[in-house]
Write a protein that holds these residues in place. Structure first.
Motif, PDB file in Angstrom:
ATOM      1  N   ASP A  34       0.831  -1.206   0.000  1.00  0.00           N
ATOM      2  CA  ASP A  34       0.000   0.000   0.000  1.00  0.00           C
ATOM      3  C   ASP A  34       0.870   1.262   0.000  1.00  0.00           C
ATOM      4  O   ASP A  34       0.607   2.199  -0.752  1.00  0.00           O
ATOM      5  CB  ASP A  34      -0.930  -0.004   1.218  1.00  0.00           C
ATOM      6  CG  ASP A  34      -1.842   1.201   1.241  1.00  0.00           C
ATOM      7  OD1 ASP A  34      -2.511   1.460   0.218  1.00  0.00           O
ATOM      8  OD2 ASP A  34      -1.896   1.896   2.278  1.00  0.00           O
ATOM      9  N   HIS A  37       2.600   1.558  -3.523  1.00  0.00           N
ATOM     10  CA  HIS A  37       1.646   1.937  -4.577  1.00  0.00           C
ATOM     11  C   HIS A  37       1.196   3.388  -4.404  1.00  0.00           C
ATOM     12  O   HIS A  37       1.115   4.140  -5.379  1.00  0.00           O
ATOM     13  CB  HIS A  37       0.429   1.006  -4.576  1.00  0.00           C
ATOM     14  CG  HIS A  37       0.717  -0.354  -5.106  1.00  0.00           C
ATOM     15  ND1 HIS A  37       0.421  -0.741  -6.391  1.00  0.00           N
ATOM     16  CD2 HIS A  37       1.295  -1.428  -4.526  1.00  0.00           C
ATOM     17  CE1 HIS A  37       0.797  -1.989  -6.581  1.00  0.00           C
ATOM     18  NE2 HIS A  37       1.344  -2.426  -5.454  1.00  0.00           N
ATOM     19  N   THR A  38       0.916   3.774  -3.162  1.00  0.00           N
ATOM     20  CA  THR A  38       0.491   5.145  -2.906  1.00  0.00           C
ATOM     21  C   THR A  38       1.608   6.118  -3.236  1.00  0.00           C
ATOM     22  O   THR A  38       1.366   7.189  -3.811  1.00  0.00           O
ATOM     23  CB  THR A  38       0.054   5.309  -1.440  1.00  0.00           C
ATOM     24  OG1 THR A  38      -0.955   4.340  -1.150  1.00  0.00           O
ATOM     25  CG2 THR A  38      -0.501   6.694  -1.182  1.00  0.00           C
ATOM     26  N   ASN A  40       3.944   5.688  -5.479  1.00  0.00           N
ATOM     27  CA  ASN A  40       4.053   5.751  -6.939  1.00  0.00           C
ATOM     28  C   ASN A  40       2.977   6.651  -7.545  1.00  0.00           C
ATOM     29  O   ASN A  40       3.210   7.301  -8.562  1.00  0.00           O
ATOM     30  CB  ASN A  40       3.976   4.358  -7.553  1.00  0.00           C
ATOM     31  CG  ASN A  40       5.231   3.551  -7.301  1.00  0.00           C
ATOM     32  OD1 ASN A  40       6.301   4.108  -7.066  1.00  0.00           O
ATOM     33  ND2 ASN A  40       5.095   2.244  -7.335  1.00  0.00           N
ATOM     34  N   GLU A  41       1.808   6.705  -6.911  1.00  0.00           N
ATOM     35  CA  GLU A  41       0.708   7.516  -7.422  1.00  0.00           C
ATOM     36  C   GLU A  41       0.805   8.981  -6.985  1.00  0.00           C
ATOM     37  O   GLU A  41       0.528   9.883  -7.772  1.00  0.00           O
ATOM     38  CB  GLU A  41      -0.634   6.947  -6.944  1.00  0.00           C
ATOM     39  CG  GLU A  41      -0.964   5.599  -7.534  1.00  0.00           C
ATOM     40  CD  GLU A  41      -2.177   4.966  -6.872  1.00  0.00           C
ATOM     41  OE1 GLU A  41      -2.757   5.576  -5.948  1.00  0.00           O
ATOM     42  OE2 GLU A  41      -2.535   3.848  -7.275  1.00  0.00           O
ATOM     43  N   GLN A  42       1.187   9.219  -5.723  1.00  0.00           N
ATOM     44  CA  GLN A  42       1.112  10.568  -5.158  1.00  0.00           C
ATOM     45  C   GLN A  42       2.464  11.230  -4.919  1.00  0.00           C
ATOM     46  O   GLN A  42       2.518  12.416  -4.596  1.00  0.00           O
ATOM     47  CB  GLN A  42       0.359  10.530  -3.828  1.00  0.00           C
ATOM     48  CG  GLN A  42      -1.051  10.052  -3.948  1.00  0.00           C
ATOM     49  CD  GLN A  42      -1.733   9.978  -2.593  1.00  0.00           C
ATOM     50  OE1 GLN A  42      -1.172  10.377  -1.572  1.00  0.00           O
ATOM     51  NE2 GLN A  42      -2.940   9.467  -2.573  1.00  0.00           N
ATOM     52  N   ALA A  46       2.452  11.074  -0.312  1.00  0.00           N
ATOM     53  CA  ALA A  46       2.033   9.773   0.227  1.00  0.00           C
ATOM     54  C   ALA A  46       2.694   9.463   1.562  1.00  0.00           C
ATOM     55  O   ALA A  46       2.236   8.581   2.283  1.00  0.00           O
ATOM     56  CB  ALA A  46       2.355   8.666  -0.774  1.00  0.00           C
TER      57      ALA A  46
END
Length: 68
Positions: A34, A37-38, A40-42, A46
């Motif tokens: 989690d 992934h977070t 990588n997105e934010q 994050a």
């Protein structure tokens, strides 16, 4: 919490496996995935912990007692 998330990301960047991170950090595989992934997105946003769930913090207010 912010430091723990940063360490997870750093270990991932260094090539550590999810299993190795879970053993060293004593967290679950779901937590590690989690966080990664977070991130990588934010990006760096994050790393800030999200306050949700659980009991809300108590707010202490003091009332002045007026005696006449």
């Amino acid at each position: 919490m912010k430091l723990r998330r940063a360490i997870v990301v750093l270990m991932s960047v260094q090539g550590q496996t999810v299993k190795d991170i879970t053993v060293l950090m004593r967290v679950s595989e779901d937590y590690v995935r989690d966080v990664i992934h977070t991130f990588n997105e934010q990006g760096l946003d994050a790393l800030d912990p999200k306050r949700s769930g659980g009991r809300p913090r108590r707010s202490v207010t003091r009332c002045a007692s007026i005696s006449a």
